[in-house]
Design a protein around this motif. Structure first.
Motif, PDB file in Angstrom:
ATOM      1  N   LEU A 169       0.820  -1.220   0.000  1.00 11.12           N
ATOM      2  CA  LEU A 169       0.000   0.000   0.000  1.00 11.12           C
ATOM      3  C   LEU A 169       0.851   1.266   0.000  1.00 11.12           C
ATOM      4  O   LEU A 169       0.318   2.374   0.129  1.00 11.12           O
ATOM      5  N   GLY A 170       2.166   1.097  -0.117  1.00  7.05           N
ATOM      6  CA  GLY A 170       3.032   2.274  -0.165  1.00  7.05           C
ATOM      7  C   GLY A 170       3.162   2.975   1.173  1.00  7.05           C
ATOM      8  O   GLY A 170       3.450   4.167   1.227  1.00  7.05           O
ATOM      9  N   ILE A 171       2.941   2.223   2.269  1.00  8.66           N
ATOM     10  CA  ILE A 171       3.111   2.800   3.608  1.00  8.66           C
ATOM     11  C   ILE A 171       4.574   2.620   4.024  1.00  8.66           C
ATOM     12  O   ILE A 171       5.079   1.500   4.047  1.00  8.66           O
ATOM     13  N   LYS A 172       5.212   3.725   4.340  1.00  4.21           N
ATOM     14  CA  LYS A 172       6.633   3.677   4.710  1.00  4.21           C
ATOM     15  C   LYS A 172       6.794   2.959   6.045  1.00  4.21           C
ATOM     16  O   LYS A 172       6.038   3.211   6.991  1.00  4.21           O
ATOM     17  N   MET A 173       7.762   2.054   6.120  1.00  2.00           N
ATOM     18  CA  MET A 173       7.972   1.290   7.349  1.00  2.00           C
ATOM     19  C   MET A 173       9.220   1.772   8.062  1.00  2.00           C
ATOM     20  O   MET A 173      10.269   1.953   7.439  1.00  2.00           O
ATOM     21  N   ILE A 174       9.095   1.977   9.369  1.00  2.00           N
ATOM     22  CA  ILE A 174      10.201   2.454  10.193  1.00  2.00           C
ATOM     23  C   ILE A 174      10.538   1.360  11.199  1.00  2.00           C
ATOM     24  O   ILE A 174       9.691   0.963  12.013  1.00  2.00           O
ATOM     25  N   ASN A 175      11.767   0.875  11.143  1.00  2.00           N
ATOM     26  CA  ASN A 175      12.185  -0.203  12.044  1.00  2.00           C
ATOM     27  C   ASN A 175      12.326   0.298  13.485  1.00  2.00           C
ATOM     28  O   ASN A 175      12.848   1.381  13.726  1.00  2.00           O
ATOM     29  N   VAL A 176      11.871  -0.550  14.412  1.00  2.00           N
ATOM     30  CA  VAL A 176      12.086  -0.305  15.846  1.00  2.00           C
ATOM     31  C   VAL A 176      12.596  -1.620  16.429  1.00  2.00           C
ATOM     32  O   VAL A 176      11.979  -2.662  16.198  1.00  2.00           O
ATOM     33  N   PRO A 177      13.689  -1.616  17.140  1.00  2.00           N
ATOM     34  CA  PRO A 177      14.214  -2.891  17.659  1.00  2.00           C
ATOM     35  C   PRO A 177      13.274  -3.530  18.689  1.00  2.00           C
ATOM     36  O   PRO A 177      12.710  -2.845  19.530  1.00  2.00           O
ATOM     37  N   MET A 178      13.113  -4.850  18.572  1.00  2.00           N
ATOM     38  CA  MET A 178      12.369  -5.627  19.564  1.00  2.00           C
ATOM     39  C   MET A 178      13.345  -6.105  20.617  1.00  2.00           C
ATOM     40  O   MET A 178      14.404  -6.660  20.296  1.00  2.00           O
ATOM     41  N   ASN A 179      12.933  -5.935  21.880  1.00  2.00           N
ATOM     42  CA  ASN A 179      13.706  -6.508  22.974  1.00  2.00           C
ATOM     43  C   ASN A 179      12.886  -7.621  23.603  1.00  2.00           C
ATOM     44  O   ASN A 179      11.771  -7.897  23.147  1.00  2.00           O
ATOM     45  N   ALA A 180      13.410  -8.227  24.651  1.00  2.00           N
ATOM     46  CA  ALA A 180      12.700  -9.345  25.269  1.00  2.00           C
ATOM     47  C   ALA A 180      11.378  -8.887  25.888  1.00  2.00           C
ATOM     48  O   ALA A 180      10.446  -9.672  26.029  1.00  2.00           O
ATOM     49  N   ARG A 181      11.267  -7.611  26.250  1.00  2.00           N
ATOM     50  CA  ARG A 181      10.054  -7.093  26.898  1.00  2.00           C
ATOM     51  C   ARG A 181       9.208  -6.256  25.946  1.00  2.00           C
ATOM     52  O   ARG A 181       8.349  -5.486  26.371  1.00  2.00           O
ATOM     53  N   GLY A 182       9.477  -6.408  24.650  1.00  2.49           N
ATOM     54  CA  GLY A 182       8.700  -5.657  23.655  1.00  2.49           C
ATOM     55  C   GLY A 182       9.582  -4.665  22.911  1.00  2.49           C
ATOM     56  O   GLY A 182      10.794  -4.667  23.055  1.00  2.49           O
ATOM     57  N   PRO A 183       8.937  -3.828  22.098  1.00  3.07           N
ATOM     58  CA  PRO A 183       9.711  -2.875  21.303  1.00  3.07           C
ATOM     59  C   PRO A 183      10.421  -1.851  22.190  1.00  3.07           C
ATOM     60  O   PRO A 183      10.014  -1.616  23.322  1.00  3.07           O
ATOM     61  N   ASP A 184      11.469  -1.266  21.668  1.00  4.73           N
ATOM     62  CA  ASP A 184      12.236  -0.220  22.352  1.00  4.73           C
ATOM     63  C   ASP A 184      11.335   0.994  22.555  1.00  4.73           C
ATOM     64  O   ASP A 184      11.122   1.804  21.654  1.00  4.73           O
ATOM     65  N   MET A 185      10.787   1.112  23.766  1.00  6.72           N
ATOM     66  CA  MET A 185       9.745   2.117  23.986  1.00  6.72           C
ATOM     67  C   MET A 185      10.279   3.546  23.998  1.00  6.72           C
ATOM     68  O   MET A 185       9.538   4.481  23.665  1.00  6.72           O
ATOM     69  N   ASP A 186      11.523   3.723  24.399  1.00 10.90           N
ATOM     70  CA  ASP A 186      12.079   5.084  24.351  1.00 10.90           C
ATOM     71  C   ASP A 186      12.033   5.596  22.917  1.00 10.90           C
ATOM     72  O   ASP A 186      11.619   6.722  22.652  1.00 10.90           O
ATOM     73  N   LEU A 187      12.442   4.742  21.992  1.00 11.03           N
ATOM     74  CA  LEU A 187      12.454   5.126  20.575  1.00 11.03           C
ATOM     75  C   LEU A 187      11.025   5.300  20.045  1.00 11.03           C
ATOM     76  O   LEU A 187      10.719   6.279  19.351  1.00 11.03           O
TER      77      LEU A 187
END
Lengths: 405, 405
Positions: B134-152
């Motif tokens: 659909l042409g939606i730009k994807m932005i990577n966020v690192p996954m940690n053991a407790r979920g995605p990097d929430m600060d980021l």
């Protein structure tokens, strides 16, 4: 017509306290009973090629389900998709993919706004709802007994590149029962369109749904388009919704190789595959074209008396009423009752007061707007024969009251 | 590591002539057998409220199917939709409706281009395919053991109004097995987003898919969002694809009243209703939450030994290999094998030469691009225990060969 007499007749009918919903073309329970074997034991889950239907995969459908629809629609199995339990969803998604991705080789329709569709009227309200919901402008084209007014269609599509599509119910059309003639099909396939990404949305909903002895055939639109040099123009839709169970059957799409692969590419993003267990169940039950035709003959035996009853009531009560007429369909699910101008809404309201729910007047037109307020869609299938006879009488009385004054 | 020794080990493994496909998280035939009663007699077609499931209607699903999912997902039945046999299709359609119609009270996303989604990585390739298509730009966020990097995550969504959504697999995440912590859920529900029409696409695919004795629970995201003053932020998805039959089960969506009615409005244009016969069949079979949990325990008994076998092979062959590690999931369908940078693609290619088809390296990242080329998704479910043991050994040897030189 004496107003007091009609009013008295209406009041006495109203006292029957009927509660009938004839608003949709729903199969009757006895028709659904014809397919109750689908509720029983499937007898295995392996497809002919060894596919375990219980597991993921098969974005375009189970091989034997595609073969069955290929035989029913008279197209190559390689060009058939079997997916979903509703052909309406396939039509919706074709238009959505057109909006967001564009037809093969063309820009997305959202990048080519405004977009228009030709809508033969009266037509199927759910077709029109899709266009309305997506902001696609609808252009009315009158339906005649041999299909849409082709002079007008040809003129419009040649002149206006915003016209990207046209709704077609080629056989036993909803609601008039009209059948596209050979000439209509030829002209649709051959006409010059200003839009290179124009599509015929060919809703073959009533292909096997004959009411008379005559089994009318409409020319193969995919073949006609290919021969006319427009192989990608038509996309054909069908389902078993009025063959087995309404909404729990199989739906299919047939199209040129380019359209087929376009669909496959986009649907593969949406789903890992359709419900193949239900497809196998249906193939086991329906077997082949001959079995489908035999099943449809059993449907016909149940439906025909109901249509005859409505037509008999209309003939009895409305024959001599000026400006009133109705269609005598050779198949499909509907009768189009045509009232004098400005009387359809009032008739539907009076019928409702008397306990008969009809499709809202105007529903068979884009935006729910019948400019003449003169069409009422009659759906005889669901009520019992006794009920439908009463209802047709009540509708007739309501109409007479609506136009008396 | 001696290259010649590893090469010899690989060549000898290759001679086994394996032909194993571990590319997808497909249930094994023995798991599917657990639900074979679904192939049998349905025992009636009337729903509890008298609905004839064989006929049209019910755009948001059969009442008892909605009640069952409500109990499984711990949400009110009035906020549950049961539709389709694939939750992926529901996610796809939510985003399509967002593109074409806009979220409730907001402009269509196609009119707000460019649109971006946050994608915790590694993640589920089919989520990313929807965005890419659909042409939606994807932005990577690192996954940690407790979920995605929430600060980021918090920083990105606060700053960028083009970020309209975020993919979340909160429990036993595909492919790492990570589980979102209470703190992660709290922060996701409470964070400030620049986009007022931001949505969490909450794919609760593995809610009941425990591998250990411990049945981990993740806080209810709909409750958390409501309490945080963002009642419409999350849309929850689930299905029975890995409970009964993959692709032939029931899928569900749960959301706030505003999101629910938004979905209902748009899906009612697409379809007259889902396959209620299959929904009734499933409700008869699954009965209630306790029966679902008992069924999932039977799945666990079949899956656990396969995961243990893979982990044992990795421990035996890869324990002392520098830069190599892997996840020890407590549920779900995958193990994430982490290789030294630049070795994943080569390992997958070597495994394929030896007869083991793995998910393409990079598939767990947007655009198929793992920037470190270091993640391999292992799907132990489908092969037999003997096969999976051999395969895990072969993958280990392939990895050792890939990094020896």
């Amino acid at each position: 017509m004496n107003h007091a007499d009609v009013k008295a007749e209406y009041d006495s009918f109203k006292k029957l306290g009927l509660k009938l919903d004839m608003s949709r073309g729903k199969p009757a329970p006895e028709q659904l009973d014809l397919s109750n074997a689908l509720l029983g034991d499937l007898g295995g889950f392996k497809a002919a090629d060894g596919t375990d239907t219980r597991n993921y995969g098969g974005a375009v459908g189970l091989a034997e389900a595609r073969t069955l629809f290929a035989s029913l629609l008279d197209v190559p199995a390689a060009q058939v998709v079997v997916d979903s339990s509703a052909s309406l969803s396939l039509m919706h998604d074709v238009i959505v993919y057109g909006m967001l991705h564009g037809m093969p080789g063309h820009a997305p329709w959202v990048a080519q706004q405004p977009i228009s569709f030709l809508c033969p009227v009266p037509g199927y309200d759910r077709h029109f709802s899709i266009c309305e919901s997506l902001g696609i402008k609808m252009i009315n084209v009158p339906m005649n007994a041999r299909g849409p007014d082709m002079d007008l269609v040809e003129k419009l599509v040649a002149a206006d590149a915003s016209i990207k599509g046209m709704w077609c119910v080629p056989k036993y059309s909803n609601p008039s029962g009209a059948v596209y003639s050979d000439e209509t099909v030829r002209r649709l396939s051959a006409m010059t369109t200003a839009a290179p990404d124009f599509r015929l949305l060919w809703d073959d909903a009533y292909r096997f749904h004959h009411l008379g002895e005559e089994k009318i055939a409409v020319p193969n639109i995919l073949d006609a388009c290919e021969q006319a040099g427009h192989p990608d123009r038509a996309i054909v839709f069908a389902s078993t919704s009025k063959i087995t169970f309404a909404g729990s059957g199989m739906a299919a799409l047939a199209a040129s190789p380019a359209n087929f692969h376009w669909w496959q590419r986009h649907v593969s993003v949406r789903s890992i595959g359709p419900d193949k267990v239900n497809q196998l169940r249906h193939v086991h039950f329906l077997k082949d074209k001959a079995h489908v035709e035999a099943l449809m003959e059993a449907h016909r035996q149940l439906l025909k008396p109901k249509f005859d009853a409505v037509l008999a009531q209309f003939a009895e009560h409305l024959r001599n009423v000026k400006g009133v007429n109705w269609t005598h369909p050779k198949g499909g699910y509907f009768i189009d009752l045509v009232t004098p101008h400005g009387a359809a809404k009032r008739t539907v309201a009076l019928a409702r007061e008397a306990g008969i729910t009809l499709t809202p007047a105007g529903a068979a037109f884009p935006y729910g707007n019948d400019p003449d307020d003169s069409h009422i869609r009659i759906a005889p299938s669901f009520p019992s024969l006794t009920e439908i006879t009463q209802a047709a009488k009540g509708i007739s009385i309501s109409l007479k009251l609506a136009i008396s004054s």
